[in-house]
Design an enzyme around this catalytic site. Structure first.
Site, PDB file in Angstrom:
ATOM      1  N   HIS A 147       0.814  -1.221   0.000  1.00 58.25           N
ATOM      2  CA  HIS A 147       0.000   0.000   0.000  1.00 58.25           C
ATOM      3  C   HIS A 147       0.846   1.269   0.000  1.00 58.25           C
ATOM      4  O   HIS A 147       0.343   2.369  -0.253  1.00 58.25           O
ATOM      5  CB  HIS A 147      -0.932   0.008   1.213  1.00 58.25           C
ATOM      6  CG  HIS A 147      -2.295   0.555   0.922  1.00 58.25           C
ATOM      7  ND1 HIS A 147      -2.530   1.519  -0.031  1.00 58.25           N
ATOM      8  CD2 HIS A 147      -3.513   0.277   1.468  1.00 58.25           C
ATOM      9  CE1 HIS A 147      -3.818   1.810  -0.062  1.00 58.25           C
ATOM     10  NE2 HIS A 147      -4.435   1.066   0.827  1.00 58.25           N
ATOM     11  N   ASP A 158      -2.082   2.123  -4.768  1.00 63.21           N
ATOM     12  CA  ASP A 158      -3.338   2.582  -4.183  1.00 63.21           C
ATOM     13  C   ASP A 158      -4.407   1.494  -4.338  1.00 63.21           C
ATOM     14  O   ASP A 158      -4.382   0.699  -5.287  1.00 63.21           O
ATOM     15  CB  ASP A 158      -3.814   3.858  -4.862  1.00 63.21           C
ATOM     16  CG  ASP A 158      -2.881   5.041  -4.601  1.00 63.21           C
ATOM     17  OD1 ASP A 158      -2.198   5.030  -3.559  1.00 63.21           O
ATOM     18  OD2 ASP A 158      -2.827   5.945  -5.452  1.00 63.21           O
TER      19      ASP A 158
END
Length: 424
Positions: free
Chosen positions: A396, A400
């Site tokens: 992450h 995204d």
């Protein structure tokens, strides 16, 4: 008589230390030139250390699991003459040691005229001679678990692997043969009070370190998508029926690789590696797919290089080659490094959902779950379709959530409309 000292060899690529995994000799053994004396492991690969001389083992320089510096004393051998005292041999790529020949076990003569049923009866009556209770059989954790589940004592099982290591094939042979009561392992319902300590060394230690490092450093998140692969499976079966004999059988993996290659054209941020110390993301044009492969010694990730340039059958053949090399401990360091994204599958054991761990420094791993037939609603009608989940994980810090979802949706669209896989 003289003394010959073998030092830990320089395996190359700037490696300063290696882990001693296993000894194949002991003090007092008489060894011959080119005989393998030990296995050592670098960050990626296991290599064999051969002896350049014949002689008698006087001393061993370390214990399995010990990390040793390049140039440190590995083994001391008594030799004829004055001895060379210090030598640094070249390490050889690991190859499985040959199975012990039958002559090593006490021979059992059978009358030449004996019929097959009679021979089988005689073999059934012969008790198995177990190892001493204090002798610990060599076996991987997977073999030990399987034996435990089956209620088999490994000391009764003959090992055909290196140094008498018990392999899955040895368990298969033991289970398939009748045994007398003298050699039977205790039943599955018998009470047990034994325990076993398994040192975390070699490949298992490397796996543990990499998994711990990945979970500590990567901001993991997973995304699961359901895919209807009815059309894809029909295409795969048609291609195998038409070309399987001449080109080889296709599994689902090369189709998945092709779908990833095509989808990554629109999502270059996912075919990337992240150097979090230098704070640099490298987006790769080449798609080098790591193929997570389970072997007797643990999980390895051989690499399918330039998947973007390979044909369906070309990628299928290369996947099989590198996976077999990894399972047989023959994969080179180059074949085990350099991937840009990983594909992992447990095949028929794939379950419904999984949460794979990102193979750092990559930023994405695509996980394949089990294919099942089940009823689904299509155009208002309940029909039976072949369904499969993709359980994928991402870093992450780099990827995204929206991009990850769109990427997997793109893979889904390609697999559900397989003609699109080949339209440029």
């Amino acid at each position: 008589m003289g003394t010959h000292v073998i030092k830990m060899p320089d395996i190359g690529e700037g490696i300063a230390q290696v882990e001693l995994v296993e000894w194949f000799v002991k003090v007092g053994d008489v060894i011959s030139e080119d005989q393998v004396v030990a296995d050592v492991m670098t960050d990626k690969a296991t290599v064999e250390i051969p002896s350049p001389v014949s002689g008698k083992v006087l001393a061993l320089g370390g214990q399995p699991g010990e990390v040793m510096a390049v140039g440190s004393e590995l083994i001391r051998i008594e030799v004829e003459g004055s001895g060379n005292h210090v030598d640094t041999p070249q390490a050889k790529p690991l190859e499985p040691a040959p199975a012990p020949v039958q002559a090593q076990a006490p021979a059992r003569a059978e009358p030449p005229a004996q019929t097959a049923p009679q021979a089988a009866s005689c073999r059934a009556a012969a008790p198995i001679v177990p190892r001493e209770a204090s002798a610990k059989p060599l076996a991987s954790p997977a073999v030990r678990k399987r034996a435990l589940d089956a209620g088999i004592e490994l000391r009764y099982v003959h090992g055909s692997g290196p140094a008498g290591r018990i392999l899955h094939e040895d368990l298969d042979a033991f289970i398939s043969k009748p045994h007398s009561s003298a050699g039977q392992a205790p039943g599955g319902y018998a009470k047990r009070s034994d325990s076993e300590q398994v040192p975390v060394i070699g490949l298992r230690r490397k796996i543990a370190q990499r998994m711990q490092d990945a979970k500590r450093r990567v901001a993991h998140f997973s995304y699961v998508e359901e895919i209807d692969i009815t059309a894809l499976e029909a295409l795969r079966q048609q291609l195998n029926a038409k070309h399987g004999e001449s080109r080889g059988k296709l599994t689902l993996l090369p189709f998945l690789v092709r779908a990833m290659v095509v989808a990554l054209r629109d999502f270059p941020q996912i075919n990337a590696t992240y150097d979090d110390e230098a704070q640099v993301i490298t987006r790769h044009g080449a798609v080098h797919v790591g193929i997570a492969t389970q072997g007797d010694n643990g999980l390895m990730v051989p690499v399918l290089r330039h998947a973007e340039a390979g044909s369906l059958w070309g990628n299928a053949s290369e996947i099989a080659r590198v996976a077999n090399a990894a399972r047989n401990n023959k994969a080179s360091r180059e074949e085990l490094s350099g991937s840009t994204i990983t594909l992992t599958s447990l095949g028929a054991l794939g379950g419904i959902v999984s949460t794979p761990v990102v193979n750092t420094p990559e930023v994405a791993i695509v996980g394949v779950n089990r294919m099942v037939e089940r009823p689904v609603v299509v155009d208002g009608q309940i029909v039976v379709r072949k369904m499969m989940n993709l359980s994928s994980s991402f870093d992450h810090r780099v990827v995204d959530g929206m991009d990850a979802a769109l990427f997997i949706q793109a893979v889904r669209g390609l697999l559900e409309q397989p003609a699109c896989l080949f339209v440029e």
